[in-house]
Design a protein around this motif. Structure first.
Motif, PDB file in Angstrom:
ATOM      1  N   LEU A  37      34.035  45.263  34.619  1.00  0.00           N
ATOM      2  CA  LEU A  37      33.798  44.804  35.980  1.00  0.00           C
ATOM      3  C   LEU A  37      33.691  43.286  36.085  1.00  0.00           C
ATOM      4  CD1 LEU A  37      33.357  45.890  38.837  1.00  0.00           C
ATOM      5  CD2 LEU A  37      30.903  45.970  38.360  1.00  0.00           C
ATOM      6  N   GLU A  38      33.184  42.641  35.075  1.00  0.00           N
ATOM      7  CA  GLU A  38      32.955  41.197  35.145  1.00  0.00           C
ATOM      8  C   GLU A  38      34.073  40.389  34.489  1.00  0.00           C
ATOM      9  OE1 GLU A  38      30.579  40.192  37.048  1.00  0.00           O
ATOM     10  OE2 GLU A  38      29.977  42.287  37.328  1.00  0.00           O
ATOM     11  N   GLU A  39      35.183  41.043  34.142  1.00  0.00           N
ATOM     12  CA  GLU A  39      36.284  40.334  33.478  1.00  0.00           C
ATOM     13  C   GLU A  39      37.301  39.806  34.486  1.00  0.00           C
ATOM     14  OE1 GLU A  39      38.395  41.926  30.111  1.00  0.00           O
ATOM     15  OE2 GLU A  39      36.766  43.370  29.746  1.00  0.00           O
ATOM     16  N   PRO A  40      37.702  38.539  34.358  1.00  0.00           N
ATOM     17  CA  PRO A  40      38.883  38.088  35.103  1.00  0.00           C
ATOM     18  C   PRO A  40      40.130  38.741  34.527  1.00  0.00           C
ATOM     19  CG  PRO A  40      38.165  36.395  33.583  1.00  0.00           C
ATOM     20  CD  PRO A  40      37.133  37.489  33.509  1.00  0.00           C
TER      21      PRO A  40
ATOM     22  N   GLU B 126      51.274  39.699  36.922  1.00  0.00           N
ATOM     23  CA  GLU B 126      51.383  39.538  35.471  1.00  0.00           C
ATOM     24  C   GLU B 126      51.475  38.071  35.064  1.00  0.00           C
ATOM     25  OE1 GLU B 126      54.512  42.201  34.246  1.00  0.00           O
ATOM     26  OE2 GLU B 126      53.317  43.952  34.782  1.00  0.00           O
ATOM     27  N   MET B 127      50.553  37.284  35.568  1.00  0.00           N
ATOM     28  CA  MET B 127      50.512  35.871  35.245  1.00  0.00           C
ATOM     29  C   MET B 127      50.388  35.673  33.731  1.00  0.00           C
ATOM     30  SD  MET B 127      50.662  34.716  38.314  1.00  0.00           S
ATOM     31  CE  MET B 127      50.079  34.796  40.007  1.00  0.00           C
ATOM     32  N   ARG B 128      51.191  34.787  33.201  1.00  0.00           N
ATOM     33  CA  ARG B 128      51.101  34.491  31.776  1.00  0.00           C
ATOM     34  C   ARG B 128      50.316  33.206  31.515  1.00  0.00           C
ATOM     35  NH1 ARG B 128      55.811  37.323  28.274  1.00  0.00           N
ATOM     36  NH2 ARG B 128      55.926  39.211  29.525  1.00  0.00           N
ATOM     37  N   GLY B 129      49.581  32.766  32.541  1.00  0.00           N
ATOM     38  CA  GLY B 129      48.684  31.636  32.394  1.00  0.00           C
ATOM     39  C   GLY B 129      47.254  32.126  32.220  1.00  0.00           C
ATOM     40  N   ASP B 130      46.310  31.359  32.750  1.00  0.00           N
ATOM     41  CA  ASP B 130      44.901  31.699  32.625  1.00  0.00           C
ATOM     42  C   ASP B 130      44.553  32.918  33.477  1.00  0.00           C
ATOM     43  OD1 ASP B 130      44.560  29.491  30.983  1.00  0.00           O
ATOM     44  OD2 ASP B 130      44.041  28.169  32.673  1.00  0.00           O
ATOM     45  N   ARG B 131      43.457  33.577  33.087  1.00  0.00           N
ATOM     46  CA  ARG B 131      42.945  34.691  33.885  1.00  0.00           C
ATOM     47  C   ARG B 131      42.118  34.158  35.053  1.00  0.00           C
ATOM     48  NH1 ARG B 131      40.791  39.679  30.183  1.00  0.00           N
ATOM     49  NH2 ARG B 131      42.435  39.722  28.605  1.00  0.00           N
ATOM     50  N   HIS B 132      42.074  34.974  36.114  1.00  0.00           N
ATOM     51  CA  HIS B 132      41.298  34.624  37.299  1.00  0.00           C
ATOM     52  C   HIS B 132      40.702  35.899  37.874  1.00  0.00           C
ATOM     53  CE1 HIS B 132      43.052  30.510  37.640  1.00  0.00           C
ATOM     54  NE2 HIS B 132      44.123  31.096  37.129  1.00  0.00           N
ATOM     55  N   PHE B 133      39.785  35.726  38.819  1.00  0.00           N
ATOM     56  CA  PHE B 133      39.346  36.844  39.650  1.00  0.00           C
ATOM     57  C   PHE B 133      40.251  36.871  40.876  1.00  0.00           C
ATOM     58  CE2 PHE B 133      35.347  36.029  37.319  1.00  0.00           C
ATOM     59  CZ  PHE B 133      35.122  37.306  36.836  1.00  0.00           C
ATOM     60  N   PHE B 134      41.271  37.733  40.829  1.00  0.00           N
ATOM     61  CA  PHE B 134      42.216  37.863  41.935  1.00  0.00           C
ATOM     62  C   PHE B 134      41.607  38.769  43.002  1.00  0.00           C
ATOM     63  CE2 PHE B 134      44.953  36.563  38.487  1.00  0.00           C
ATOM     64  CZ  PHE B 134      45.874  35.728  39.105  1.00  0.00           C
ATOM     65  N   THR B 135      41.630  38.305  44.245  1.00  0.00           N
ATOM     66  CA  THR B 135      41.023  39.083  45.323  1.00  0.00           C
ATOM     67  C   THR B 135      41.667  40.462  45.449  1.00  0.00           C
ATOM     68  OG1 THR B 135      40.449  37.063  46.510  1.00  0.00           O
ATOM     69  CG2 THR B 135      40.501  39.104  47.788  1.00  0.00           C
ATOM     70  N   HIS B 136      42.983  40.532  45.329  1.00  0.00           N
ATOM     71  CA  HIS B 136      43.651  41.833  45.400  1.00  0.00           C
ATOM     72  C   HIS B 136      43.117  42.761  44.322  1.00  0.00           C
ATOM     73  CE1 HIS B 136      46.855  44.513  43.802  1.00  0.00           C
ATOM     74  NE2 HIS B 136      46.966  44.848  45.073  1.00  0.00           N
TER      75      HIS B 136
ATOM     76  N   ARG C 187      41.745  35.000  50.114  1.00  0.00           N
ATOM     77  CA  ARG C 187      42.351  34.019  49.221  1.00  0.00           C
ATOM     78  C   ARG C 187      42.903  34.688  47.970  1.00  0.00           C
ATOM     79  NH1 ARG C 187      37.826  29.828  47.982  1.00  0.00           N
ATOM     80  NH2 ARG C 187      36.380  30.744  49.478  1.00  0.00           N
ATOM     81  N   GLN C 188      43.854  34.029  47.338  1.00  0.00           N
ATOM     82  CA  GLN C 188      44.516  34.599  46.164  1.00  0.00           C
ATOM     83  C   GLN C 188      43.518  34.880  45.046  1.00  0.00           C
ATOM     84  OE1 GLN C 188      47.145  31.928  43.983  1.00  0.00           O
ATOM     85  NE2 GLN C 188      48.543  33.609  43.512  1.00  0.00           N
ATOM     86  N   THR C 189      42.705  33.895  44.702  1.00  0.00           N
ATOM     87  CA  THR C 189      41.694  34.045  43.661  1.00  0.00           C
ATOM     88  C   THR C 189      40.384  33.458  44.174  1.00  0.00           C
ATOM     89  OG1 THR C 189      42.123  31.909  42.602  1.00  0.00           O
ATOM     90  CG2 THR C 189      43.465  33.768  41.874  1.00  0.00           C
ATOM     91  N   TYR C 190      39.301  33.829  43.518  1.00  0.00           N
ATOM     92  CA  TYR C 190      38.003  33.322  43.934  1.00  0.00           C
ATOM     93  C   TYR C 190      37.883  31.804  43.773  1.00  0.00           C
ATOM     94  CZ  TYR C 190      36.023  38.074  44.163  1.00  0.00           C
ATOM     95  OH  TYR C 190      35.731  39.381  44.498  1.00  0.00           O
TER      96      TYR C 190
END
Length: 610
Positions: free
Chosen positions: A398-401, A407-417, A468-471
């Motif tokens: 639950l707490e993982e970005p 399938e972004m190959r960059g950094d992880r984020h909290f994506f709103t979707h 928004r796309q990410t937090y």
């Protein structure tokens, strides 16, 4: 291997290829009658024809009328049997290409009939195994029939693979092992080739009756498409899309491939070339929702059985995609000997994204299984246990970005979707207990569901009132259009209307087509170089958003533009570039076709046509 200086490929526009298949694999046929892509025996098997990604010397099968012009190309109504009508100086001809479904044989049939005057038919067969790394041993032999010498066939053997050609034999063989011949036909005469793939150690197969098999194949497809109830201006496209979705479903395993090809570029000449011949849980779940909306619950049940086999194991071992049989090793590697479509390298097989964490996947699967359950398909002990296992996994992570739906190959984020899909997963768990009487930790799931909602409403909405796309960003992306589909909010929720305004301002092009997300001048969030064209499924999501928020005219106008993009064959790739009027990305793409079905259904529902 083919010579490095082989002549360049023609790079036929992706959207001009026809597709035939037997629900185990599929072949792509160019306008001039060349099968430029075929993998046997499965979608994800090594290719036997790969000129789509290289040159003619990487394998193809050409059947065409000499000095002829194509008058029309289309499918026999209600089927995946492809018909090409040719006009030549002294006559005309019909060419039918199809792959019979059925008993596990892998056959592709090419039937030519002279319909008037006389025509000369050119035939060329260049066989290359294992993605054009193996030139097979080709020779003539006879198939024993017990009553005589048997039929003469051409057979190609290399390692574990064999191809057998039944029909008129080639007259000449070039130094490059291209088998060629020409045949004159008068009105009413016909000839037929059947190419069969099989394991090299098996006995040679007997020939088939092509006319009888043609009738059986047409009857099989029409029995299925005859159940489709589609009306309105896009009935043909809905029927074609559902037919494609069936064709991309493996008959034996129930797995659904995202597309029939690998490495068709999102950015011609660039690196955005991926292998889509695998089963994504998300894509399959959304495909099933489209199929179930049209009454095809049988395929959905087969997919549920595939899902239960594929994800069997501990909860922390869930993956976002699998092989057609549930395989987990999808190691990505490059094929440097292939030039790539339009010079787009690298050509890849396997998919490194299989190792990603994408937070939305469990929610997508839970929504699809809930629709199946709501439709009257009862859960058994195992199927509900697997869903509880998925919710346990969702709780643990639950707490993982994550890497997001794209399938972004960059950094992880909290994506709103992705966070909304986590909410949806717990919401469906609660619904299953409350409405269907299933057993589960409903109080815990309800608490987590409400916790995630509060988090999204606090961190997933920007100061302008848009999702928004990410937090950690003020950007928007097209995946946000899926939020109302989960039940999180209404389509006309002020936050959705604000999101749509941002999408229209920043990601919609002049023709109305929608990009996934913004490409940055100083680097892309996806970690890749280059750009891409608008995504078709995103544009169909915008159609659906328009119609369900009261913008019916805008929805119909954009829907018509999308449909015209798929002309003349009503087959869709992943992307479409309105400026160059060409399809891009892998093809045909399940995601795009299910988007078309959902958008058309939404318009029909609002118009009261269903």
């Amino acid at each position: 291997m083919p010579a490095a200086d082989a002549s360049p490929a023609r790079d036929v526009p992706i959207g001009h290829y026809a597709v035939v298949g037997d629900m185990r694999t599929a072949a792509l046929i160019s306008p001039e009658g060349s099968v430029d892509w075929l993998c046997l025996p499965r979608f994800d098997s090594p290719s036997v024809f790969a000129s789509l990604l290289g040159t003619e010397q990487d394998g193809r099968w050409l059947v065409r009328v000499v000095e002829g012009e194509v008058e029309s190309r289309d499918y026999v109504e209600g089927t995946l049997v492809f018909r090409t009508l040719w006009r030549a100086p002294e006559g005309s001809a019909e060419v039918l290409t199809f792959m019979p479904p059925g008993d596990g044989r892998s056959d592709i049939v090419r039937l030519v009939r002279c319909t008037s005057g006389t025509v000369e038919v050119e035939h060329e067969l260049i066989m290359r195994f294992d993605y054009a790394t193996l030139r097979p041993w080709v020779h003539r032999t006879r198939v024993e029939d017990g009553d005589g010498p048997g039929e003469e066939v051409l057979t190609a053997v290399g390692g574990p693979s064999r191809l057998i050609l039944h029909g008129p034999m080639p007259e000449a063989v070039t130094e490059e092992d291209a088998h060629r011949g020409r045949h004159r036909l008068a009105e009413g005469e016909e000839l037929c080739w059947v190419l069969t793939g099989q394991a090299s150690w098996k006995p040679l197969p007997s020939s088939i009756d092509p006319r009888a098999v043609l009738e059986e194949t047409i009857a099989d497809w029409r029995a299925w498409t005859g159940r489709i109830r589609a009306s309105g201006p896009w009935a043909r496209q809905v029927t074609r899309s559902l037919t494609v979705l069936r064709a991309l479903t493996h008959a034996d395993t129930g797995g659904i491939v995202a597309a029939a090809t690998t490495s068709l570029p999102e950015d011609p000449g660039g690196e955005r070339n991926w292998d889509y011949r695998f089963t994504w849980l998300r894509d399959s779940a959304l495909t099933l929702q489209a199929m179930m909306a049209h009454g095809f619950d049988g395929g959905a049940e087969a997919w549920r059985e595939w899902l239960l086999r594929a994800i069997a194991g501990h909860s922390n071992e869930l993956r976002i995609m699998y092989g057609l049989g549930g395989e987990r090793d999808l190691t990505e590697r490059e094929l440097p000997h292939l030039r790539g479509y339009a010079g787009s390298r690298p050509v890849r097989i396997g998919n490194g994204a299989a190792d990603q964490y994408q937070a939305d996947v469990i929610g997508e699967v839970m929504l699809a299984l809930a629709q199946l359950r709501d439709g009257g398909v009862a859960e058994d002990t195992y199927s509900w246990a697997v869903q509880r296992m998925m919710l346990t996994t969702q709780t643990q992570r639950l707490e993982e970005p994550d890497h997001g739906i794209w399938e972004m190959r960059g950094d992880r984020h909290f994506f709103t979707h992705g966070r909304v899909m986590i909410w949806a997963a717990f919401d469906q768990g609660v619904r299953a207990v409350e409405q269907h009487g299933l057993r589960g930790d409903v109080e815990h799931w309800r608490t987590l569901r409400d916790q995630v909602r509060a988090e999204i409403e606090e961190r997933g909405v920007g100061p302008d009132g848009a999702f928004r796309q990410t937090y950690d960003s003020t950007e928007v992306d097209a995946s946000l259009l899926q939020i109302p589909h989960t039940g999180f909010c209404a389509y006309d929720d002020p936050r959705m209307l604000a999101t749509v305004r941002r999408l229209e301002e920043e990601l919609v092009d002049d023709a109305g087509f929608l990009h996934r997300y913004r490409m940055g001048d100083s680097g892309n969030i996806d970690g890749l170089d280059g750009g891409e064209a608008p995504f078709l499924i995103c544009t169909f999501w915008l159609v659906e958003q328009y119609v369900r928020s009261g913008r019916l005219e805008d929805a119909e106008r954009l829907m018509q533009a999308c449909v015209e993009a798929g002309a003349p064959l009503d087959l869709l790739a992943e992307e479409y570039d309105p400026a160059s009027r060409r399809m891009l990305g892998n093809y045909p793409q399940a995601f795009s076709h299910l988007g078309l079905v959902r958008a058309a259904d939404a318009i029909a529902q609002v118009r009261g046509e269903t």
